[in-house]
Design a protein around this motif. Sequence first.
Motif, short mmCIF file in Angstrom:
data_model
loop_
_atom_site.label_atom_id
_atom_site.label_comp_id
_atom_site.label_asym_id
_atom_site.label_seq_id
_atom_site.Cartn_x
_atom_site.Cartn_y
_atom_site.Cartn_z
N MET A 1 -8.05 7.97 -0.52
CA MET A 1 -6.95 8.44 0.33
C MET A 1 -7.38 8.66 1.78
O MET A 1 -6.53 8.68 2.67
N ALA B 1 -6.00 5.75 3.60
CA ALA B 1 -4.56 5.48 3.50
C ALA B 1 -3.83 5.67 4.83
O ALA B 1 -4.15 6.57 5.60
N GLU C 1 0.33 5.84 6.08
CA GLU C 1 1.71 5.87 5.61
C GLU C 1 2.51 4.80 6.34
O GLU C 1 2.41 4.67 7.56
N ARG D 1 5.43 4.91 -2.68
CA ARG D 1 5.77 6.33 -2.79
C ARG D 1 7.23 6.52 -3.16
O ARG D 1 7.58 7.41 -3.93
N TYR E 1 1.82 4.10 0.75
CA TYR E 1 0.49 4.25 1.35
C TYR E 1 -0.08 2.84 1.47
O TYR E 1 -0.08 2.09 0.49
#
Length: 148
Positions: free
Chosen positions: A20, A23, A25, A48, A99
């Motif tokens: 993460m 990642a 968004e 997501r 992500y």
Amino acid sequence: MTTAPRFLRALPADIRDRLMTLAQEVSFSQDARIFEEGGPATGFWVIRSGAVTLDLRLADRRAATVATLGPGDLLGWSWLFPPYEWDFGAEALSPVRAYAFDGAQVRALCEEDPALGVVLMRTVAEILAHRLQTARTRLLELSPYSSP
């Protein structure tokens, strides 16, 4: 992150946390083409919210939907294997939030930490095996040679 998507939940917490850190968004509007079959595969996404269809060009060059992915699903695995080209196309069926992960960065992380790489590859391989079986079944249903 309060509830991890299915793909991420399948990973041990320490590996998920390291992944993460890479990642970003992103979002896609409804009907946006995310990638094209045969195009360069440079990364992957974990959905997501929203839905994405995977499609494959058939002999008559029309696109056939072979799977629909939703929240928690992994979108894209071709970034793992040379020649790094998409085996399917993908389109947002609805607005999508996801992500995004850069494939080269994730491959480098796997090289740096082989134990992380084994767990990540095993998780992706399990998803891939299921996805290919689903696609095969769907394509057989679409075949003009299949019995009614």
